[in-house]
Design an enzyme around this catalytic site. Structure first.
Site, PDB file in Angstrom:
ATOM      1  N   SER A 342      30.978  47.103  37.970  1.00  0.00           N
ATOM      2  CA  SER A 342      32.115  46.424  37.340  1.00  0.00           C
ATOM      3  C   SER A 342      32.483  46.975  35.974  1.00  0.00           C
ATOM      4  CB  SER A 342      31.822  44.931  37.223  1.00  0.00           C
ATOM      5  OG  SER A 342      31.723  44.345  38.513  1.00  0.00           O
ATOM      6  N   ASP A 366      42.258  32.861  43.770  1.00  0.00           N
ATOM      7  CA  ASP A 366      41.182  33.583  44.433  1.00  0.00           C
ATOM      8  C   ASP A 366      40.488  32.704  45.465  1.00  0.00           C
ATOM      9  OD1 ASP A 366      39.186  35.437  45.088  1.00  0.00           O
ATOM     10  OD2 ASP A 366      37.874  34.696  43.482  1.00  0.00           O
TER      11      ASP A 366
END
Length: 754
Positions: A342, A366
C-alpha cells in the site's frame, strides 16, 4: 734430379698471400667498424637504455589510500601500518609445508593463517610475495630477524592495512578492499585500454602502470565505485644497483600522491540508530534528504564485518555468511526487490489526479470488494469501509478504491507515470550492482516471456498493480527516491552516498551531485493534496499509533505486502505459516510535513502489518534525526564553548602574574574534566570533528571535517580494534569524539563552533 727454387716466384707468392691476408683482415676490421658504428651511433639510445635498466632499478611507491568519513567527519575507513611475514613461493627452494612448519617454531602460524595463505596462492603467481601472517608484534619481528638466514624466500615487510573501525555499521555502503585477483587485473587492463583510447580524456589514475606495487583494490561499496579516487597516484624511486641487484644509491624520487578522501552523505549516528532498530530482524532502510539527494542512512540488515575480508576471509566465516538463511551479504536496499504494497497508493492517487482519472472529491460506497469478470478482488476490511474518497482511500488504506483506479488507468498508463518517479528504473546511485526491479507493462511482458499465451496481458493482472502487488517489484532505494521526490514537490535529486570528494592536501571539496536532475511537471495542488492525505495517515489513519504524541507533523503511508498468493478460500494466519512466507511490513514517511528534511522508506521482512512493525522503526528514525540529534549537537556546541572559555581563562591567569593562584580543588576539577573527556576516546578513533549544533528546523546542518591523522597500529596481532595498555578500553560515541576534538582545538587557541 735437383729442383732449383725460383726466389722471384716465391716472393711473388708470398706477397700475394700477404695481400690476401691483409685484405681479409681489412674486411674483418671494416665489418667490426661498421658494426661498432651501428651499435654506438644508430642503436646508442636502445643500448644506453638497457644499460641503465641493468644499472637502475625502478621501484614503485604505493600511495596512501584515501580516508572515508561520514558527513560530520567521523572516520569510517582508515589506514594503519604494521609488519607482515611474507613468502615468495618461487624462492623458497624446498617444500612449502616444511617451510611453514619450521616458521611456526619461530612465529605463531595458526591453521586459519595456513588456509588463507593457500587460498592466496591459488589466486596468485608463484613469484608474488604473499603474506602468511599479518600484524606482527615487535617481538615477533625480532625473533624472525635473528633466524632469517634459515628461511630464504621469506621476509618481513611494512605494509599499510585498511581498517573499518565501526565494524558492521554501514558495511554495505563502505564495502571493503581485498587482494587483487586475476579478475581484478583483467578489469584494470580493460580500464587502462579504454583510458588510452581517448588521449583527450586520459587519466593517469586509470593507467595500468598506476597499479604497480599495489596489492589491494576495492571489492564492493564505495571502496569499489570510487577506487580511482581513493587509490591515488603511484610514485617511483630510481635506485642504482650492482650487478647482483644490491642497492647503491637513490638517483631520483617521484613521491606518490595520496588518494582523495571521501565524505559520505551518510549520518553515521542515524545509521546506527536505524541498524539498532531492527534488533535482529531482516530488512532495509533508506533515508534521503529531499532537497539534496543525500542518502542519510542506507541500512541492510543483517550486516557483516568488512574487516574479515581485507586479508582474505577464512572458509569457516565465509560459509557462515554465505550459507546463512538471513543472507547478510545481500545488499537489500540496492539489490533486494519486493512488492511494496500500500505504500504505492499515494503515487497511484497522484497519477489519477495528474491524468484526470479522478478528482479529490470523487467517491463511492465501499462494499469490501471489486469484481472483474469471474474474479472478485477483496478489500482488507471484508465488509467495506463506508464512504471512500481519495483522501480517505489513503488515510485508511482502502484497497477497493485502487482496484478500480488501476482498472481505469490501465497498465501502460501506470507504467508511463511511475517510470519518471524512478520505479523500475536505475536511480544511478554511486555504488555498483543496483537492481532495476520490475515496473510492468504490456511491452515488458512480451519480452519477459517466450510463449505467446504468457506474453498476453490480461485485464485481471492490472487490478492488483493498484495496491503495489502483482508483477510490481521494486527496491527500497527506488521507493525512498520516489518518496523524496514527492516530498520535494516533484524536483528530482539523484540519490548518492558520497557527498563530496576531498583533496587530501588542500582539503578542497567537490560535490558529487551539485544540481537537480529534473523537475516533474506535476500540479502543485495535486502534490499538496497527496501530501496532506499522507499527513492524515499519521494523524488519524493507519500510522497514528506509531506516531502518537510526535512533536512534529509528518506524512507517511503504511504498507503490507504479500509474499505468496493465498488460495481461493484460504485465510492469512500470520502465526500459522512459515516465517519466510509471512507478509512484509513497509513504511514510507517524510518530515517535517511543511518543509521535509528527511524522507524514508523501509521494509521489515516477514514481519506482518506495516503500521505495527515498520511504523515504530520509522518513528524512531524521525525522532532521532529531528529531535535527539539536534539536542546532542547543541550539547556538543555547549561543551566546545565551555572548553574554549576554559582555555581563555587559563591564558588570562598565566598572563597575569599578580592574579591569585587557582585553588587545588579548582585545578583538580579542571584536570578531572579534561581527563574524562580524553579518556572516553578509544585508540585510533581520531578523525571526527565537531559539527554545527544549530537545530535542523532553524536552517539545516553544517559540518566541518579535518584530515584524519595517521592511526596507531594495534599492539596485538590480528586484533585491530584492541586498545593499547596506555589507553582505556572504552567504546567511544561520536559525541565523545567530537568533544575531544573540540577540547584539543580550544587548548590550541582555536575555540568556537566550526
Amino acid at each position: 734430379m735437383t729442383e732449383f727454387k725460383n726466389p722471384q716466384q716465391q716472393l711473388q707468392t708470398f706477397h700475394l698471400r700477404v695481400t690476401a691476408a691483409a685484405f681479409f683482415v681489412l674486411i674483418c676490421f671494416s665489418l667490426l667498424a661498421v658494426r661498432f658504428v651501428y651499435l654506438q651511433v644508430f642503436r646508442h639510445n636502445q643500448y644506453a637504455l638497457q644499460a641503465d635498466e641493468n644499472r637502475v632499478s625502478l621501484a614503485p611507491i604505493v600511495p596512501n589510500r584515501g580516508v572515508i568519513m561520514d558527513r560530520n567527519g567521523v572516520v569510517l575507513a582508515r589506514n594503519y601500518s604494521a609488519y607482515t611475514l611474507e613468502i615468495t613461493p618461487s624462492k623458497i627452494g624446498r617444500p612449502l609445508e616444511d617451510l611453514v612448519t619450521d616458521l611456526s617454531d619461530v612465529i605463531e602460524i595458526t591453521p586459519r593463517d595456513r588456509a588463507r595463505f593457500k587460498k592466496l596462492m591459488d589466486d596468485s603467481k608463484s613469484f608474488e610475495s604473499l603474506p602468511i601472517r599479518t600484524r606482527l608484534t615487535d617481538e615477533e619481528v625480532a625473533r624472525f630477524t635473528a633466524q632469517r638466514f634459515r628461511f630464504p624466500g621469506v621476509d618481513v615487510h611494512a605494509r599499510l592495512f585498511r581498517q573499518y573501525p565501526l565494524g558492521e555499521t554501514a558495511a554495505h555502503v563502505i564495502g571493503y578492499i581485498g587482494r587483487i585477483s586475476q579478475r581484478d587485473r583483467q578489469r584494470i587492463d580493460a580500464m587502462s585500454e579504454e583510458n588510452d583510447s581517448d588521449s583527450a580524456k586520459y587519466d593517469i589514475r586509470r593507467d595500468v602502470n598506476n597499479y604497480k606495487g599495489t596489492d589491494y583494490i576495492g571489492k564492493i561499496g564505495v571502496e569499489q565505485s570510487y577506487e580511482t579516487q581513493l587509490h591515488g597516484i603511484t610514485g617511483f624511486e630510481e635506485i642504482e644497483v650492482t650487478a647482483g641487484g644490491r642497492p647503491v644509491r637513490t638517483i631520483s624520487r617521484t613521491p606518490a600522491t595520496p588518494g582523495d578522501n571521501l565524505v559520505l552523505s551518510i549520518d553515521i549516528k542515524l545509521q546506527q540508530v536505524a541498524e539498532q532498530a531492527f534488533a535482529g530482524r531482516r530488512g532495509a532502510v533508506v533515508a534521503i534528504e529531499p532537497k539534496t539527494g543525500d542518502v542519510l542512512a542506507f541500512v541492510s540488515a543483517p550486516s557483516f564485518d568488512p574487516n574479515m575480508f581485507v586479508e582474505g576471509i577464512d572458509q569457516q566465516n565465509w560459509d557462515a555468511l554465505n550459507n546463512s538463511a538471513d543472507r547478510p551479504l545481500l545488499n537489500r536496499p540496492l539489490r533486494g526487490t519486493y512488492p511494496i504494497g500500500s505504500t504505492y497508493k499515494p503515487f497511484m492517487a497522484l497519477a489519477a489526479l495528474e491524468l484526470g482519472k479522478r478528482t479529490t472529491s470523487w467517491g463511492f460506497q465501499d462494499t469490501g470488494s471489486f469484481t472483474l469478470g469471474n474474479h472478485t478482488f477483496r478489500n482488507d476490511v471484508r465488509n467495506g469501509q463506508g464512504w471512500i474518497d481519495m483522501y480517505r482511500s489513503i488515510v485508511v488504506s482502502n484497497d477497493t478504491y485502487y482496484y478500480m483506479l488501476a482498472h481505469d488507468l490501465g497498465v501502460n498508463a501506470i507504467h508511463d507515470f511511475m517510470a519518471p518517479l524512478g520505479f523500475g528504473q536505475l536511480t544511478g546511485i554511486d555504488i555498483e550492482g543496483e537492481a532495476r526491479g520490475i515496473l510492468p507493462s504490456t511491452e515488458w511482458k512480451r519480452k519477459a516471456y517466450k510463449k505467446p499465451a504468457q506474453q498476453k496481458w490480461y485485464d485481471g493482472e492490472t487490478i492488483s498493480l493498484g495496491i503495489g502487488q502483482g508483477y510490481n517489484s521494486f527496491t527500497i532505494l527506488q521507493l525512498a527516491h520516489a518518496t523524496a521526490t514527492l516530498a520535494n514537490n516533484g524536483v528530482v535529486m539523484k540519490p548518492h552516498l558520497v557527498k563530496a570528494v576531498e583533496d587530501p592536501v588542500s582539503h578542497a571539496r567537490q560535490l558529487t551531485v551539485p544540481h537537480e536532475s529534473a523537475r516533474l511537471p506535476y500540479k502543485q495542488a495535486d502534490i499538496d493534496f497527496v501530501k496532506r492525505a499522507m499527513v492524515g495517515v499519521i494523524k488519524e489513519g493507519t500510522g497514528r499509533q506509531a506516531f502518537a504524541g510526535a512533536p512534529y507533523d509528518a506524512g507517511g503511508k503504511t504498507g503490507t505486502a504479500q509474499v505468496y498468493s493465498l488460495g481461493k478460500n484460504e485465510k492469512y494466519n500470520h502465526n500459522a505459516i512459515p516465517e519466510f512466507k509471512r507478509d512484509h511490513a513497509l513504511f514510507i514517511a517524510f518530515a517535517p510535513a511543511e518543509d521535509p528534511k528527511i524522507a524514508i522508506a523501509l521494509i521489515v521482512e516477514n514481519a506482518g502489518w506495516g503500521g505495527a512493525q515498520a511504523g515504530p522503526v520509522a518513528r524512531r528514525l524521525l525522532d532521532y534525526y529531528l529531535i535527539d540529534e539536534p539536542k546532542e549537537r547543541a550539547a556538543e556546541a555547549a561543551a566546545l564553548q565551555a572548553a574554549a572559555s576554559g582555555a581563555g581563562a587559563a591564558s588570562a591567569v598565566s598572563a597575569a602574574p599578580d592574579a591569585p593562584p587557582a585553588s587545588a580543588a579548582e585545578l583538580d576539577r579542571t584536570a578531572t574534566a579534561a581527563t574524562t573527556t580524553v579518556s572516553r576516546v578509544a585508540p585510533g578513533a581520531s578523525g571526527a570533528t565537531a559539527a554545527n549544533a544549530a537545530p535542523r528546523a532553524a536552517g539545516g546542518k553544517a559540518s566541518a571535517a579535518t584530515a584524519a591523522p595517521q592511526p596507531t597500529p594495534p599492539t596485538q596481532p590480528n586484533q585491530p580494534n584492541q586498545p593499547t595498555k596506555r589507553e582505556p578500553a572504552v567504546s567511544p560515541t561520536v559525541a565523545d569524539e567530537a568533544r575531544h576534538r573540540a577540547a584539543i582545538r580550544a587548548q590550541r587557541g582555536q575555540g568556537g563552533t566550526p
